[in-house]
Enzyme design. Sequence first.
Site, PDB file in Angstrom:
ATOM      1  N   SER A 569      -4.992   2.800   2.726  1.00  0.00           N
ATOM      2  CA  SER A 569      -5.523   1.406   2.033  1.00  0.00           C
ATOM      3  C   SER A 569      -3.880   1.326   0.727  1.00  0.00           C
ATOM      4  O   SER A 569      -2.683   1.178   0.915  1.00  0.00           O
ATOM      5  CB  SER A 569      -6.877   1.388   1.290  1.00  0.00           C
ATOM      6  OG  SER A 569      -6.959   0.393   1.046  1.00  0.00           O
ATOM      7  N   ASP A 651     -10.146  -3.671  11.090  1.00  0.00           N
ATOM      8  CA  ASP A 651     -10.236  -3.863   9.966  1.00  0.00           C
ATOM      9  C   ASP A 651      -9.228  -5.029   9.467  1.00  0.00           C
ATOM     10  O   ASP A 651      -8.260  -5.239   9.878  1.00  0.00           O
ATOM     11  CB  ASP A 651      -8.893  -2.497   9.103  1.00  0.00           C
ATOM     12  CG  ASP A 651      -8.436  -2.701   7.810  1.00  0.00           C
ATOM     13  OD1 ASP A 651      -9.206  -4.078   7.496  1.00  0.00           O
ATOM     14  OD2 ASP A 651      -7.579  -1.780   7.356  1.00  0.00           O
ATOM     15  N   HIS A 683     -11.722  -0.672   8.808  1.00  0.00           N
ATOM     16  CA  HIS A 683     -11.029   0.603   7.385  1.00  0.00           C
ATOM     17  C   HIS A 683     -11.187   2.113   6.774  1.00  0.00           C
ATOM     18  O   HIS A 683     -10.365   2.108   6.583  1.00  0.00           O
ATOM     19  CB  HIS A 683     -11.513  -0.231   5.932  1.00  0.00           C
ATOM     20  CG  HIS A 683     -10.016  -0.812   4.984  1.00  0.00           C
ATOM     21  ND1 HIS A 683      -8.767  -0.985   5.268  1.00  0.00           N
ATOM     22  CD2 HIS A 683      -9.663   0.096   3.650  1.00  0.00           C
ATOM     23  CE1 HIS A 683      -8.553  -0.929   4.153  1.00  0.00           C
ATOM     24  NE2 HIS A 683      -8.763  -0.175   3.243  1.00  0.00           N
TER      25      HIS A 683
END
Length: 728
Positions: A569, A651, A683
């Site tokens: 991320s 995601d 994600h």
Amino acid sequence: MTVLRALTAAAAAALALGAGARPFAPADLVQTVRLSGSVAISPSGAAVAYVQTQYSIDTKRQSTRLVVQPLDGGEPVLVAEHSADARSGSPSADAGGKKNKRIRASQPVWLSDEALAFVATDPESHTSTLFSVRGSRGRWSKPHAVLKTAVPISDAKYSPASGVLAFTAEVYNGTTTLEETAELGRQDRDRADTAQVYEELWVRHWDTFATPKLPQIHAVHLAHKADGSFRPKRPARNIIRDTAGDGRLEAAGSFVFSPDGRQVAFVAKRPGADYAWRTTSYIYLADVDGSAATAINANNKGASASPAFSADGSRIAYLQMAAPAYEADRNQIAIYVTASGSTVAVASDWDRSPSQIEWADDSTLLATYDDWGRRKLARVDIHTGAVTPIVEEHSVGTMHRVPGSAKLLVDYSAFDQPTDLFLVPVGGGALERVTRLNPQLGEEVFLSPAEDLEFAGADGATIHGFLLHPPGFDPQKKYPLAFVLHGGPQSSFADGWSSRWNLNVFAAAGFVTVAMDAQGSTGYGQNFTDAIRNQWGGRPYESLMLSLEQLLASHPYIDRDRLAALGASSGGYMVNWINGHTDVFKALVNHDGMFSTISTYYSTEELYFPETEFEGVPFDPEARKNYERWSPERFVHNWRTPTLVIHGEKDYRLVVSEGLSTFTALRRQGVPAKLLYFPDENHWVLKPANSLKWHQEVLGWITRWTSADAGSAAPVAAAPKLLVQGEL
């Protein structure tokens, strides 16, 4: 660059495997027994019910067990068990190939000290059933159906005081009954087309596209029969459907009953066209016999969380942020007085951001919060604001008051201790273990303990982190380094167990493993958290690189020529930024990271996040300069480090094109790279077999490029020098 502090174990050289113990492996991680969902404590406080899951690599099956654990130290009792094929798209079948008829239990809820209920959902019929079992002397009856619902339900709770069962169900806005939603769902599934039409933003969130259905709270009165069974008195009723001016009121997360069971308090975002770029949410109150809800803090602008009723129901404590578009603002404690409608602030000067609060007594609250690499539990005096820690080591997760006692039930873990349930006195004291779900870890399998690190970062900030040594560590040898970067970015490396980025996996693979909390991390004061705003590749990057240099200078057993950096991320963003600004790493791993700040803005769902982080929208000329300044895409021409790129198709926070763009930029320039793509992950990588593959690829990649002979296969093109903030 001065080392402020490096807390190393006095007997580091003796960090050897225990007798018969072996190193921790990815197979151990994916096959751990895990708590699933919330726990339920019986009305008398005598026992706790919980669901545990476990995946088997050999059988490719996931088992689910409903367990009742006496809190007096008695043996756990298995109430229900279910096993299913864990492969994507595979039907649930038992070993004989027949459809498994056993019930998969979830969401345990006590109806009385003798009656335990749980929810089972049928994915084929899209229905749920609330079953109950009766227990006596450790023996439990067969499941008995209490309530069947036409749609799936979640978050079931029961109030013995009012005899009301409440739950959340996703329903079409404006419908009156669950049957109406079920019929509309059948019609939708029977359509010839698959189109979904939108006129406003909030088209999708995390891994799911928005539908006309909204999670709303329903209530049903249960009759307690003379034979001990329970039956609904009337159909379940949506108690927030008629809320004035809502448009799309969505119950967010869990809700709580008032002590008399006549009301529920819950959190919902402020409805409106700005749903995607405002965090504003309120604490709502709804009567269990009504069909409307009112906000108790409608004058607030930021996000709300964690409502908690006082014992007499006269006050509601909750957490409140001030900024209307900043999800990492400081949570401040407020108390709403129901009689007057007034609100009182508590511990306003406390520079920490609690995540959950509960009442200890009439003058004291309990709070969990991040603080210097730990997730702590403390008492907060509502009159003086004094904060007194109860648990200061490792990580406390959720907490629950145990009825009839002065104790709390908490889930608790550490880097070298998987999550288990413990009891802790409200006034402080030693933790008492309730469960031991994975006794083999730490006994048959070695787990490395963590050491604290502190270094001097950008602007003189103190940067805290952790170091884990490989099993059998010998300080006279040289070791490769795994430099792990957390996501968020407003989060931290807390000393707790993780089923994903578990630091012990990298240590067990032979890497000295280091995780540092640069600017933007939580637990070090709000100014430190805020310091990353419009500085993504600035202060945090500089602090990480300064910390790395001090780490190498103070730990000569780390081989400077065998460094790997890994992140997900915003940690994946940092990996891309690192690739454009330094050549000190031999291998990089970017999981679901950002390639372009501008393309991410136009494809992500929570617009308030980039608009806060980069101080505006990219179609504003001034704010666009911020986006462009901190975009990794601008420095692609400097990329030289071999990189593993990982991305999931589902995601929607950082869409798959960010990963594909990263991989394209690497390979088009001839930089060694590999793309690991998951069509069925979001994600995070959540499916056990996918997680095992993830670990195999990640460990294989960093081992390959940090091995002694990796230099012969490295790219020959010149790499960029190390840049610091002033040179950007």
